[in-house]
Scaffold this motif. Structure first.
Motif, short mmCIF file in Angstrom:
data_model
loop_
_atom_site.label_atom_id
_atom_site.label_comp_id
_atom_site.label_asym_id
_atom_site.label_seq_id
_atom_site.Cartn_x
_atom_site.Cartn_y
_atom_site.Cartn_z
N VAL A 65 -7.71 9.68 -8.24
CA VAL A 65 -6.41 9.69 -7.57
C VAL A 65 -6.52 10.26 -6.16
N ALA A 66 -7.13 11.44 -6.05
CA ALA A 66 -7.22 12.10 -4.74
C ALA A 66 -7.98 11.24 -3.74
N GLY A 67 -9.08 10.66 -4.20
CA GLY A 67 -9.89 9.84 -3.31
C GLY A 67 -9.15 8.59 -2.88
N LEU A 68 -8.40 8.03 -3.79
CA LEU A 68 -7.66 6.80 -3.50
C LEU A 68 -6.56 7.06 -2.47
N ILE A 69 -5.85 8.16 -2.65
CA ILE A 69 -4.83 8.54 -1.68
C ILE A 69 -5.45 8.66 -0.29
N ASP A 70 -6.58 9.32 -0.25
CA ASP A 70 -7.27 9.52 1.02
C ASP A 70 -7.68 8.19 1.65
N ASP A 71 -8.21 7.29 0.82
CA ASP A 71 -8.67 6.01 1.34
C ASP A 71 -7.51 5.18 1.88
N LEU A 114 0.81 -1.23 0.00
CA LEU A 114 0.00 0.00 0.00
C LEU A 114 0.84 1.28 0.00
N PRO A 115 1.90 1.38 0.81
CA PRO A 115 2.71 2.59 0.76
C PRO A 115 3.34 2.82 -0.61
N LEU A 116 3.63 1.75 -1.33
CA LEU A 116 4.20 1.89 -2.66
C LEU A 116 3.20 2.55 -3.59
N TYR A 117 1.97 2.06 -3.54
CA TYR A 117 0.91 2.66 -4.35
C TYR A 117 0.77 4.13 -4.00
N LEU A 118 0.80 4.39 -2.70
CA LEU A 118 0.61 5.74 -2.22
C LEU A 118 1.63 6.69 -2.84
N HIS A 119 2.86 6.23 -2.91
CA HIS A 119 3.90 7.08 -3.46
C HIS A 119 3.68 7.38 -4.93
N VAL A 120 3.31 6.36 -5.66
CA VAL A 120 3.01 6.54 -7.08
C VAL A 120 1.83 7.49 -7.25
N LEU A 121 0.81 7.29 -6.43
CA LEU A 121 -0.40 8.11 -6.54
C LEU A 121 -0.11 9.57 -6.25
N GLU A 122 0.72 9.80 -5.23
CA GLU A 122 1.03 11.19 -4.89
C GLU A 122 1.83 11.86 -6.00
N ASP A 123 2.65 11.07 -6.64
CA ASP A 123 3.39 11.59 -7.79
C ASP A 123 2.43 11.98 -8.91
N LEU A 124 1.47 11.10 -9.19
CA LEU A 124 0.46 11.38 -10.22
C LEU A 124 -0.36 12.62 -9.84
N HIS A 125 -0.70 12.70 -8.57
CA HIS A 125 -1.51 13.81 -8.08
C HIS A 125 -0.78 15.14 -8.30
N ARG A 126 0.50 15.14 -7.99
CA ARG A 126 1.30 16.35 -8.19
C ARG A 126 1.32 16.75 -9.66
#
Lengths: 218, 218
Positions: free
Chosen positions: A70-76, A17-29
DNA sequence: GGCCTATCGATGCAATTTTATCGATAAAAC
DNA sequence: GTTTTATCGATAAAATTGCATCGATAGGCC
């Protein structure tokens, strides 16, 4: 869908999960709004089905053809990991490793906030590291109780690690994050998690050894 | 018994071997000569059968009723992991984390020897950290070739990590040990191992969350 | 509006990993 | 010298984990 019961989630999923989170935050940025499991999986060496199954446990819901917001997924994910509520932690050991941990600013976004540092070296006590004062070890117990601290981080040598853990447990700490390579004893009901660098190194050197020995096979 | 083919050993086993090693070295220091799998397993939360199966892959042989000879077992595990032949490595990033890694003396006994440090900050270049001079990044490529370095350690921020890895790979590095939380791309044939602290933190905070939420269940 | 394509979500299957069981062996006890 | 006990080593079973297939759904295209 509801998030699963916490204890039912496998350790493997938890670590991905933290790996996904990092990718997602990159996409979000970068301003990406929607993302599919397939896209996430491309960043790793495992398939999109596994990604989808992992995300399922967080309770996040996606839409067919579009994917996940993306934003919702990061939050979840953060909510699931408990990282949106920042936990205060005490750090024991003001050596090089302790300094490195203090200097690592990103812990905030991982739900961890180091509020105080402890050491037993008189030369270090009273000095400031990254704007945090180094306190004497005997101040630890009363402060844990007064500030209701749950997490203790152990960044001392292998020799001193067990004594530090015992002190933390006696003071009422609920979870210990251990950076010493020694295996530690901990009573029932207290959480111990080891950030073992040597394990990672073992995997690396072993792979390297087989690579250097026989690059022709496999 | 012969040691197994390296690639056939599971990652789980590989990660447990350093744990055994630490326990064994502790026993060795205390003068213990023979040890059984049961005794080793007592230090962990898994059974003696698993320990025996793990040790099997190293080629170590024990005797019934006595157990394994501690000194021999340490040697066999180290040999299996490739830790008796020390590998030279380059470290990139002279920040807090880099300093912590340089200051960690025990890497020698884990088969790793950091021979040089690189950074792109002009204020750091030329200074000495733990008796090792900080070199400019453009010196990296020629030195990798000249000194036949196989391992590169990445201790820079997430933003710069991919560029550093690309530079290391271009210079001819065979294995990368990454401390940045970002997932990195690496070409076929080069080894990438991540020392992900955030994964460990995720497990910790998740356990803690379920502990604080409902200590009655389970 | 109907068809096509991509993705989610669920069920079932395969592989791996861990645990359990059984006989053999060697030291200790009697 | 015989019995007892603890441990190794190997094989079999169970559990876990990862992967593939299937229908359902929602947007894009003609």
């Amino acid at each position: 869908m509801e998030p699963k019961i916490l204890s039912a989630v496998s350790r493997s999923t938890l670590k991905r999960l933290p790996l996904y989170l990092h990718v997602l935050e990159d996409l979000h940025r970068r301003g990406v709004v929607y993302v599919s499991c397939t896209t996430i999986a491309r960043k790793f060496d495992f398939g999109p089905i596994l990604v989808r199954k992992d995300l399922e446990v967080t309770g996040a819901a996606g839409k067919a053809k579009i994917g996940f917001r993306v934003a919702g997924l990061i939050d979840d994910i953060k909510k699931f990991l408990g990282w949106h509520n920042v936990q205060d932690a005490f750090l024991v050991g003001a050596g090089n490793l302790g300094k490195a941990l203090l200097g690592y600013q990103d812990f905030d976004s991982y739900g961890l906030n180091i509020v105080a540092v402890f050491d037993n070296d008189p030369r270090k006590i009273g000095t400031r590291i990254f704007n945090k004062e180094v306190l004497a070890l005997d101040k630890l117990a009363p402060l844990v109780k007064r500030m209701h601290i749950n997490i203790g981080i152990v960044a001392v040598s292998s020799e001193g690690a067990q004594a530090v853990v015992d002190a933390l447990v006696a003071a009422g700490i609920r979870a210990v994050w251990n950076f010493a390579p020694a295996p530690l004893e901990i009573p029932e009901g207290v959480i111990l998690e080891n950030a073992r660098l040597t394990q990672s190194l073992a995997v690396l050197t072993n792979k390297l050894k087989s690579l250097l020995a026989g690059p022709e096979k496999e």
